[in-house]
Motif scaffolding. Structure first.
Motif, PDB file in Angstrom:
ATOM      1  N   TRP A  56      35.311  48.350  44.323  1.00  0.00           N
ATOM      2  CA  TRP A  56      33.854  48.404  44.411  1.00  0.00           C
ATOM      3  C   TRP A  56      33.316  49.384  43.383  1.00  0.00           C
ATOM      4  CZ3 TRP A  56      31.222  45.442  48.113  1.00  0.00           C
ATOM      5  CH2 TRP A  56      32.038  44.807  49.064  1.00  0.00           C
ATOM      6  N   CYS A  96      40.060  45.032  47.135  1.00  0.00           N
ATOM      7  CA  CYS A  96      38.752  44.907  46.492  1.00  0.00           C
ATOM      8  C   CYS A  96      38.363  46.238  45.862  1.00  0.00           C
ATOM      9  CB  CYS A  96      37.689  44.501  47.507  1.00  0.00           C
ATOM     10  SG  CYS A  96      37.693  42.743  47.924  1.00  0.00           S
ATOM     11  N   CYS A 116      40.427  43.278  51.447  1.00  0.00           N
ATOM     12  CA  CYS A 116      39.557  42.128  51.174  1.00  0.00           C
ATOM     13  C   CYS A 116      39.259  41.417  52.491  1.00  0.00           C
ATOM     14  CB  CYS A 116      40.219  41.178  50.183  1.00  0.00           C
ATOM     15  SG  CYS A 116      40.379  41.877  48.538  1.00  0.00           S
ATOM     16  N   SER A 156      31.750  44.066  43.433  1.00  0.00           N
ATOM     17  CA  SER A 156      33.192  44.175  43.639  1.00  0.00           C
ATOM     18  C   SER A 156      33.922  42.977  43.072  1.00  0.00           C
ATOM     19  CB  SER A 156      33.512  44.297  45.139  1.00  0.00           C
ATOM     20  OG  SER A 156      33.172  43.102  45.816  1.00  0.00           O
ATOM     21  N   THR A 157      35.231  43.118  42.944  1.00  0.00           N
ATOM     22  CA  THR A 157      36.099  42.008  42.600  1.00  0.00           C
ATOM     23  C   THR A 157      37.431  42.199  43.315  1.00  0.00           C
ATOM     24  OG1 THR A 157      36.837  40.617  40.753  1.00  0.00           O
ATOM     25  CG2 THR A 157      37.289  42.954  40.563  1.00  0.00           C
ATOM     26  N   LYS A 158      38.154  41.097  43.499  1.00  0.00           N
ATOM     27  CA  LYS A 158      39.445  41.143  44.180  1.00  0.00           C
ATOM     28  C   LYS A 158      40.578  41.222  43.163  1.00  0.00           C
ATOM     29  CE  LYS A 158      37.785  38.302  48.047  1.00  0.00           C
ATOM     30  NZ  LYS A 158      37.974  37.048  48.808  1.00  0.00           N
TER      31      LYS A 158
END
Length: 515
Positions: free
Chosen positions: A261, A259, A380, A252-254
């Motif tokens: 996924w 977030c 998040c 994942s990334t913000k």
């Protein structure tokens, strides 16, 4: 221009409380909704829809394909994944292909039997039901809707009929013929024509009754290997018998307080996350939606993200992938660079490289770079907090998929569009032209002409406008959200709404349905 398919209608987002399904076929959406109404959960409905699509969209998906799964457990707030992609036959080595006079510059033709990997979808369906299903419905009950569509028949939808005809033509041009079970009087079915597939119905019945063994052993497995060997492939019964899905930890990334996924490699979900990490350095909202500035930034970001993806995405069982360092990479000072991307098709083995220096180099029992990427969106949460699901989304379509994920997500997060608006909006598709050895930028009809002209002045090779059925290159997406969190008036730290919002791509035949 290709003007034989207009996009003049409008849709409102579907809103409901108890359950929702969105897919590229109305009949498949109805099958999934029926499973929910009979007590099944999201995993049950997803498999039911996938099976129904295998019947109604055989030019797009099927039991001979692959599948990936992401599942959010609302009780625990955990996300788990299943990698249901197939591996190459053990006998398909680089040395074997070189012995057949193939090379990195001259690989096997796209439709060659050597490019067929072990089908992973049937095992993924079974494992999804076993791991994540409600267990209120047996696999056989989950597949009943698809079986009925195949036995009784279904009227072929407009976009499906177009692509069915297109792929039959491509196969024939390549010297391949479809089995008569997928034709009517040796021709692809027309829009509105009733189509039955009793052979597929029988296979689905056997899968429901006996599980994975019904596909990877016995009658079906023997038929698969017979036809592949007949056409020069090397798949064996042992390749099929030894296949299994892998349980994976999603990555994942913000971005903007949420977030995203994705499934880890060999899925190209990494490309979508890298793309978001790059775009976070730019004021996209201030640039204006689908403006020349916005698209220029997006195109350069795609080139960077795909460069890294094609350098690193491969089978992690064969090559180590530095995922953590890639996701933390600082892109703020980098410029785009070129990459020579491999060809890809429904024959997943065509995604392998024949360059021995490539992480994605072909090898026996190896999974290739894979384009399929499901996605989930959550808040998040900190380690002590519970994740809350915000959306399930996807945009199918080869290398368009990570680009599509990010475009529809930015449509919602940056520009406040609801799920249907986010899918309706004209898209951009960035691709590498193998013949001309340069990147090209495809702009869908609806993006202004002056934007295309400005981008050309910036040095981009621009194809504008893309219309009609050619819009299929921009993918076909579906979105279901929990609440209207994209609305700027909503506090993004609090998601009390239980209302489900859904959209379905107008570039396909499908719809969202809820109750």
């Amino acid at each position: 221009m290709d003007t034989d398919l207009s996009f003049s209608s409008r849709r409102s987002p579907v809103v409901c409380l108890h359950g929702c399904v969105a897919s590229s076929q109305t009949l498949a959406s109805a099958v999934g909704l029926d499973v929910l109404k009979r007590g099944g959960n999201a995993a049950d409905a997803a498999v039911a829809v996938a099976a129904a699509l295998a019947v109604t969209e055989p030019c797009s998906t099927g039991l001979g394909g692959d599948a990936f799964c992401l599942f959010f457990n609302s009780s625990t707030g955990e996300i788990k994944g299943i990698n249901g992609s197939g591996r190459s036959p053990k006998g398909l080595t680089l040395e074997y292909l070189k012995g057949r006079m193939y090379s990195a510059n001259d690989p096997p033709p796209v439709f060659d039997a050597l490019n067929v990997t072990v089908p992973g979808a049937p095992a993924c369906w079974c494992d999804t039901i076993e791991m994540f299903g409600s267990h209120k419905l047996a696999l056989q009950e989950v597949l009943n809707g698809a079986v009925e569509l195949a036995e009784v028949g279904f009227p072929v939808a407009e976009v499906t009929a177009h692509h069915w005809k297109q792929w039959v033509g491509k196969l024939r041009d390549a010297g391949r013929e479809l089995d008569g079970a997928l034709l009517i009087d040796n021709e692809p079915p027309k829009h509105g024509q009733l189509f039955r597939n009793p052979a597929l119905a029988q296979t689905l019945k056997e899968l429901g009754q006996h599980g994975k063994a019904a596909f990877y052993q016995g009658r079906v497995a023997q038929a698969i290997t017979d036809i592949i060997i007949q056409h020069g492939g090397v798949m064996t019964l042992d390749d099929l018998r030894s296949h299994d899905s892998d349980v994976v930890t999603p990555i994942s990334t913000k971005y903007k307080g949420v977030c995203l996924w994705e499934c880890p490699p060999n899925s190209q979900g990494l490309a979508a996350l890298l793309l978001l990490n790059i775009l976070e350095n730019f004021p996209l909202k201030a640039s204006g939606h689908n403006s020349a500035d916005y698209i220029h930034i997006f195109v350069e970001a795609v080139r960077l993200a795909l460069t890294d993806a094609h350098s690193f995405v491969c089978d992690p069982d064969h090559v180590a992938i530095p995922l953590e360092s890639l996701l933390k990479k600082d892109f703020s000072s980098q410029r785009a660079q070129l990459i020579n991307m491999n060809r890809y098709s429904s024959n997943r083995g065509a995604n392998f490289s024949l360059d021995h220096n490539s992480r994605n180099c072909v090898a026996g029992g190896k999974r290739p770079y894979h384009t399929i990427i499901p996605a989930l969106l959550t808040n998040c949460a900190t380690k002590s907090e519970k994740l809350q699901l915000l959306a399930s989304l996807g945009v199918m379509g080869g290398m368009m998929q990570p680009q599509g994920h990010v475009q529809v997500l930015c449509n919602m997060l940056e520009f406040g569009m609801n799920p249907q608006q986010a899918l309706d909006s004209p898209r951009v598709y960035v691709e590498y032209d193998l013949k001309e050895k340069q990147w090209s930028v495809n702009l869908e009809e609806g993006i202004q002409q002056e934007v295309a002209e400005t981008l050309r002045k910036c040095g981009h090779k621009v194809n504008w406008p893309v219309t009609g059925h050619k819009r299929s290159q921009f993918g076909r997406g579906q979105i279901i959200t929990v609440g209207d969190w994209w609305n700027s008036s909503v506090n993004h730290n609090d998601y009390p709404s239980k209302v489900l919002w859904a959209g379905s791509d107008p570039r396909s035949d499908g719809c969202a349905m809820g109750f």
